[in-house]
Motif scaffolding. Structure first.
Motif, PDB file in Angstrom:
ATOM      1  N   LYS A 140       0.710  -1.202  -0.025  1.00  0.00           N
ATOM      2  CA  LYS A 140      -0.045  -0.008   0.121  1.00  0.00           C
ATOM      3  C   LYS A 140       0.797   1.190  -0.113  1.00  0.00           C
ATOM      4  O   LYS A 140       0.645   2.347  -0.688  1.00  0.00           O
ATOM      5  N   ALA A 141       1.910   1.220   0.785  1.00  0.00           N
ATOM      6  CA  ALA A 141       2.869   2.502   0.779  1.00  0.00           C
ATOM      7  C   ALA A 141       3.505   2.597  -0.473  1.00  0.00           C
ATOM      8  O   ALA A 141       3.574   3.814  -0.955  1.00  0.00           O
ATOM      9  N   ILE A 142       4.067   1.485  -1.175  1.00  0.00           N
ATOM     10  CA  ILE A 142       4.798   1.667  -2.363  1.00  0.00           C
ATOM     11  C   ILE A 142       3.751   2.087  -3.476  1.00  0.00           C
ATOM     12  O   ILE A 142       4.179   3.091  -4.107  1.00  0.00           O
ATOM     13  N   ARG A 143       2.456   1.607  -3.408  1.00  0.00           N
ATOM     14  CA  ARG A 143       1.714   2.064  -4.510  1.00  0.00           C
ATOM     15  C   ARG A 143       1.270   3.451  -4.182  1.00  0.00           C
ATOM     16  O   ARG A 143       0.938   4.214  -5.249  1.00  0.00           O
ATOM     17  N   ALA A 144       1.207   4.228  -2.828  1.00  0.00           N
ATOM     18  CA  ALA A 144       1.031   5.480  -2.835  1.00  0.00           C
ATOM     19  C   ALA A 144       1.973   6.294  -2.836  1.00  0.00           C
ATOM     20  O   ALA A 144       2.057   7.576  -3.139  1.00  0.00           O
ATOM     21  N   GLY A 145       3.489   5.887  -3.190  1.00  0.00           N
ATOM     22  CA  GLY A 145       4.316   6.672  -3.883  1.00  0.00           C
ATOM     23  C   GLY A 145       5.870   6.684  -2.849  1.00  0.00           C
ATOM     24  O   GLY A 145       6.494   7.410  -3.097  1.00  0.00           O
ATOM     25  N   ALA A 146       5.670   5.814  -1.989  1.00  0.00           N
ATOM     26  CA  ALA A 146       6.825   5.604  -0.838  1.00  0.00           C
ATOM     27  C   ALA A 146       7.989   5.139  -1.838  1.00  0.00           C
ATOM     28  O   ALA A 146       7.862   4.265  -2.724  1.00  0.00           O
ATOM     29  N   ASN A 147       9.045   5.445  -1.664  1.00  0.00           N
ATOM     30  CA  ASN A 147      10.404   4.977  -2.292  1.00  0.00           C
ATOM     31  C   ASN A 147      10.949   3.861  -1.635  1.00  0.00           C
ATOM     32  O   ASN A 147      11.713   2.949  -2.203  1.00  0.00           O
ATOM     33  N   GLU A 148      11.026   3.705  -0.022  1.00  0.00           N
ATOM     34  CA  GLU A 148      11.593   2.818   0.525  1.00  0.00           C
ATOM     35  C   GLU A 148      10.947   2.651   1.774  1.00  0.00           C
ATOM     36  O   GLU A 148       9.870   3.341   2.056  1.00  0.00           O
TER      37      GLU A 148
END
Length: 121
Positions: free
Chosen positions: A92-100
């Motif tokens: 969910k974090a990666i899909r929302a735009g987190a890089n790491e």
């Protein structure tokens, strides 16, 4: 000097992160929740954001989605730093735009490695 916004409702976590990041030659700004962090980014967009998930007022995921809508908001490298460690949260974090993504507790080696992976050191 590169800048990093440390967003966490725990003053202890912010203090630990500040020490690590200052040793890595970052200028540090702090916010206690996502709303405060969003206001900080609107005033001065950082190079990096070290972001907690669970906070009052506005959580890390909501902050991230709003950050990415701001002018220049696609630029900061966002590293989630949280106790949420299941695959669903990470995805969910990666899909929302987190890089790491870093799991708490963290240390200098982990933070430094993640900053290298996103190209900030």
């Amino acid at each position: 000097m590169k800048t990093c916004l440390v967003v966490d409702d725990s003053s202890v976590i912010r203090k630990v992160a500040r020490r690590i990041l200052e040793d890595l030659d970052f200028e540090i700004f702090e916010a206690e929740d996502g709303k405060e962090a969003l206001e900080s980014c609107a005033a001065q967009m950082p190079d990096a954001v070290l972001l907690d998930w669970n906070m009052p007022v506005m959580d890390g995921l909501d902050f991230l989605m709003e950050l990415r809508k701001l002018e220049g908001g696609a630029n900061p490298k966002v590293i989630f730093c949280t106790t949420e460690n299941d695959v669903a949260h990470i995805a969910k974090a990666i899909r929302a735009g987190a890089n790491e993504y870093i799991m708490k507790p963290f240390d200098r080696d982990i933070v430094e490695a993640k900053l290298q992976e996103v190209g900030l050191i």
